[in-house]
Each structure stands twice: as C-alpha cells, then as structure tokens.
Write an enzyme that holds these catalytic residues in place. Structure first.
Site, mmCIF file in Angstrom:
data_model
loop_
_atom_site.group_PDB
_atom_site.id
_atom_site.type_symbol
_atom_site.label_atom_id
_atom_site.label_comp_id
_atom_site.label_asym_id
_atom_site.label_seq_id
_atom_site.Cartn_x
_atom_site.Cartn_y
_atom_site.Cartn_z
ATOM 1 N N SER A 142 0.860 -1.187 0.000
ATOM 2 C CA SER A 142 0.000 0.000 0.000
ATOM 3 C C SER A 142 0.897 1.238 0.000
ATOM 4 O O SER A 142 2.079 1.157 0.376
ATOM 5 C CB SER A 142 -0.843 -0.014 1.280
ATOM 6 O OG SER A 142 -1.377 1.254 1.552
ATOM 7 N N TYR A 155 -2.462 -1.052 10.276
ATOM 8 C CA TYR A 155 -2.533 -1.341 8.832
ATOM 9 C C TYR A 155 -1.225 -0.882 8.181
ATOM 10 O O TYR A 155 -0.593 -1.631 7.426
ATOM 11 C CB TYR A 155 -3.729 -0.628 8.200
ATOM 12 C CG TYR A 155 -3.848 -0.864 6.704
ATOM 13 C CD1 TYR A 155 -4.414 -2.044 6.216
ATOM 14 C CD2 TYR A 155 -3.398 0.084 5.785
ATOM 15 C CE1 TYR A 155 -4.524 -2.266 4.849
ATOM 16 C CE2 TYR A 155 -3.501 -0.139 4.418
ATOM 17 C CZ TYR A 155 -4.073 -1.311 3.951
ATOM 18 O OH TYR A 155 -4.168 -1.533 2.588
HETATM 19 N N1 NAP Z 1 -8.738 -0.311 -1.337
HETATM 20 C C1 NAP Z 1 -7.669 0.436 -1.118
HETATM 21 O O1 NAP Z 1 -7.764 1.675 -1.010
HETATM 22 C C2 NAP Z 1 -6.303 -0.189 -1.027
HETATM 23 C C3 NAP Z 1 -5.180 0.636 -1.087
HETATM 24 C C4 NAP Z 1 -3.920 0.087 -0.996
HETATM 25 C C5 NAP Z 1 -3.775 -1.290 -0.875
HETATM 26 N N2 NAP Z 1 -4.880 -2.072 -0.822
HETATM 27 C C6 NAP Z 1 -4.678 -3.520 -0.666
HETATM 28 O O2 NAP Z 1 -5.193 -4.175 -1.807
HETATM 29 C C7 NAP Z 1 -5.589 -5.502 -1.444
HETATM 30 C C8 NAP Z 1 -6.992 -5.767 -1.969
HETATM 31 O O3 NAP Z 1 -7.899 -4.898 -1.309
HETATM 32 P P1 NAP Z 1 -9.243 -4.386 -1.990
HETATM 33 O O4 NAP Z 1 -9.163 -2.921 -2.052
HETATM 34 O O5 NAP Z 1 -9.514 -5.153 -3.232
HETATM 35 O O6 NAP Z 1 -10.323 -4.718 -0.847
HETATM 36 P P2 NAP Z 1 -11.273 -5.968 -0.662
HETATM 37 O O7 NAP Z 1 -12.274 -6.028 -1.760
HETATM 38 O O8 NAP Z 1 -11.792 -5.906 0.727
HETATM 39 O O9 NAP Z 1 -10.291 -7.199 -0.841
HETATM 40 C C9 NAP Z 1 -9.642 -7.837 0.220
HETATM 41 C C10 NAP Z 1 -9.908 -9.321 0.093
HETATM 42 O O10 NAP Z 1 -9.143 -10.027 1.074
HETATM 43 C C11 NAP Z 1 -9.980 -11.035 1.604
HETATM 44 N N3 NAP Z 1 -9.545 -11.491 2.905
HETATM 45 C C12 NAP Z 1 -9.599 -10.834 4.098
HETATM 46 N N4 NAP Z 1 -9.124 -11.611 5.073
HETATM 47 C C13 NAP Z 1 -8.757 -12.783 4.498
HETATM 48 C C14 NAP Z 1 -8.198 -13.980 4.987
HETATM 49 N N5 NAP Z 1 -7.945 -14.152 6.294
HETATM 50 N N6 NAP Z 1 -7.919 -14.983 4.110
HETATM 51 C C15 NAP Z 1 -8.201 -14.826 2.805
HETATM 52 N N7 NAP Z 1 -8.744 -13.721 2.272
HETATM 53 C C16 NAP Z 1 -9.015 -12.715 3.121
HETATM 54 C C17 NAP Z 1 -11.348 -10.391 1.670
HETATM 55 O O11 NAP Z 1 -12.335 -11.399 1.799
HETATM 56 P P3 NAP Z 1 -13.680 -11.145 2.638
HETATM 57 O O12 NAP Z 1 -14.618 -10.520 1.663
HETATM 58 O O13 NAP Z 1 -14.065 -12.519 3.069
HETATM 59 O O14 NAP Z 1 -13.337 -10.243 3.771
HETATM 60 C C18 NAP Z 1 -11.399 -9.656 0.333
HETATM 61 O O15 NAP Z 1 -11.871 -10.491 -0.690
HETATM 62 C C19 NAP Z 1 -5.452 -5.579 0.077
HETATM 63 O O16 NAP Z 1 -4.232 -6.194 0.425
HETATM 64 C C20 NAP Z 1 -5.425 -4.129 0.501
HETATM 65 O O17 NAP Z 1 -4.745 -3.940 1.736
HETATM 66 C C21 NAP Z 1 -6.133 -1.578 -0.907
#
Ligand code: NAP
Length: 269
Positions: A142, A155
């Site tokens: 991130s 985080y």
């Molecule tokens: N959105 C942002 O602004 C942002 C910015 C920078 C980096 N990121 C990173 O990008 C990645 C994807 O995030 P996203 O934005 O696409 O959000 P997201 O849709 O919430 O994706 C995160 C995924 O991780 C899954 N997850 C959570 N805990 C888990 C576990 N214990 N085992 C397996 N899967 C698990 C969630 O499943 P559930 O639906 O079951 O919870 C969800 O499908 C993450 O690493 C996040 O930190 C996001």
C-alpha cells in the site's frame, strides 16, 4: 501471445475488489487462475465469471490467517491441479479508528492476514516459483508502506513490513542467483473498492479506480518490475518526508490531509 497465456496463477482474497478484477483480467489473457478466499460464494462467483469469459479458473477456500493450513492447502492443490507460476498475495484487512479504541484483536488480525499470512504463503509456494520458468511473487502492499497512516497505524505497520520483506527477498534471490523468480511489491493509494469507504483522499492523491490499479499491476508483472506505485507521486512524498525537517513534514502531513484521511473511515458496510 499474451505474457500470461498458460501460466497458473494463485490469487489470495480474490472474492472481491482488486483480487477479483485481477482474476477476471488474467483469465481473459489466457492464464489458469486459482481464485482463493475465505468465503465460498464470492470466489465461486468470480471463478464462474472467468469461465463464462472463456478462461480457466478454480475456486478454492483459503483463509491465509490460519497459517498451519497453508502447507496442507498447497499439498492438496498440487494433488488436484499442480504447481503454480505466479503467486499474488492480495488478501488484506483494515480496521480504522483511534489506536486504543480499536480492539487489540483487530490490530493483531491485521498483522496476521496482511503480513504473516502473506509471508507464510510466500514461504509455502517458493518451491513452485523456483521450479517455474518465469516464477513471480507479487505482494500487494500500500502507499501506507511509505507514509504513516494515523487512525490506521497497524494497517500501515503491516504494509511497511510487507515492503521490507518483499524488497529484502527480491535482493536475496538475486544474490543467490535465483534469477527466474521475480518479486513485485505493489503500493497503491486509496482505491474505490469499499475497503476504505469514508476515508478522505489527501491532496494530490485522487481515489484510484480498481481498473487503473489492475492495469498497472499487470504491466508491472509483465515487465518484472520490482515496484508498482500508484499514483507514482507517492514515491515523491516519501523522498520529501526524508528530506524535510520533522516539524515541517508534520505541518505538511496535516495541511495536505495525510494526517486526518482515515479519521472518517467506515470500511465496507
Ligand atoms: N482499497 C484500497 O484503497 C487499497 C489501497 C492500498 C492497498 N490495498 C490492498 O489491496 C488488497 C486488496 O484490497 P481491496 O481494495 O480489493 O479490498 P477488498 O475487496 O476488501 O479485498 C480484500 C480481500 O481479502 C480477503 N480477505 C480478508 N481476510 C482474508 C483472509 N484471512 N484470508 C483470505 N482472504 C481474506 C477479503 O475477503 P472477505 O470478503 O471474506 O473479507 C477480500 O476479498 C489488500 O491487500 C489491501 O490492503 C487496498
């Protein structure tokens, strides 16, 4: 022919957001995608979408926070499907709020999923990546791996650790002349997936679309780049932070909205 044609790619947390979109795009580009997540319905729905678009996909339950289940998962995957070429460590969680008001269990879970789960996955699958002709470890960190995130301190800590781990492992593999395995760390700012619902974007760092981030990630993997940073100016902020005296940086962080962006976080409802 697409770079991804015929490659077997495992994505963690692929039931939604960036992981789901990566699975769909990779499926369209000829990869065989292993869509994993901790809940069955979302991963099966993503796998169905990949198949409907003419791609190859398998849905497999995997909770990366249960570290002792990762090795048995790999053995079962080998028995059912085979080894992988690319591992995309995408699963992540966030719990915003004043540090001492967020339950300790949520802080610890953040590190368990974002950091320890990611490292355990890399450890379990390194043999697969080394055996592949073009092995690749992709770790989604991130922008908060570069810049502190008030009201999201654990985080940020989890993602700083991912950046340090990724960069160290990348250099180590080079030093060991393991040249067929690339390591890419992805550092995006806020993305409109819902994970950071309510957070206010700081100055000069617009809310990114998942499509833009996924495009950059796919380009970064193809080009075997060490880092994918979106928007690229995040790296400039990091340089600025290093160059400015502490109190000047603190003022800038306050005025630009960096210090307060997570104050209004609600997350997925
Ligand atoms: N959105 C942002 O602004 C942002 C910015 C920078 C980096 N990121 C990173 O990008 C990645 C994807 O995030 P996203 O934005 O696409 O959000 P997201 O849709 O919430 O994706 C995160 C995924 O991780 C899954 N997850 C959570 N805990 C888990 C576990 N214990 N085992 C397996 N899967 C698990 C969630 O499943 P559930 O639906 O079951 O919870 C969800 O499908 C993450 O690493 C996040 O930190 C996001």
């Amino acid at each position: 022919m697409s770079y991804y044609q015929g490659k077997r790619i495992l994505i963690t947390g692929a039931g939604s957001g960036i992981g789901a979109l990566l699975a769909e795009q990779l499926g369209r580009q000829g990869a065989e995608v292993i869509v994993t997540g901790r809940r069955r319905a979302p991963i099966e729905s993503v796998a169905r979408r990949v198949l409907a678009a003419g791609g190859q996909a398998h849905a497999r339950l995997l909770d990366v926070s249960v570290l002792e289940e990762i090795d048995p998962f790999r053995r079962q995957l080998h028995a059912d499907i085979g080894t992988i070429d690319i591992l995309i460590n995408n699963a992540g969680v966030v719990f915003g709020g004043p540090f001492d008001e967020v339950p300790l269990a949520d802080h610890l879970n953040t590190l368990q999923v974002n950091t320890l789960g990611l490292m355990a996955m890399a450890h379990a699958f390194m043999g697969d990546l080394r055996a592949a002709s073009q092995g690749h470890l992709v770790n989604i960190a991130s922008a908060s791996a570069y810049i502190g995130l008030p009201f999201g301190s654990t985080y940020a800590a989890s993602k700083w650790a991912v950046l340090g781990f990724s960069e160290s492992l990348r250099l180590e593999l080079k030093e060991r002349r393991i040249n067929n395995v690339a390591v890419t760390t992805v550092c995006p700012g806020y993305i409109s997936t819902g994970m950071f619902e309510g957070a206010r974007t700081p100055l000069l760092s617009p809310m990114l679309t998942p499509e833009r981030v996924v495009r950059s990630i796919l380009r970064g993997i193809r080009q075997r780049r060490p880092l994918v940073v979106e928007p690229p100016m995040v790296r400039g902020i990091d340089l600025l932070k290093g160059a400015l005296p502490g109190p000047v940086w603190d003022t800038l962080a306050k005025r630009s909205g960096i210090a307060s962006s997570m104050k209004y976080w609600q997350g997925k409802q």
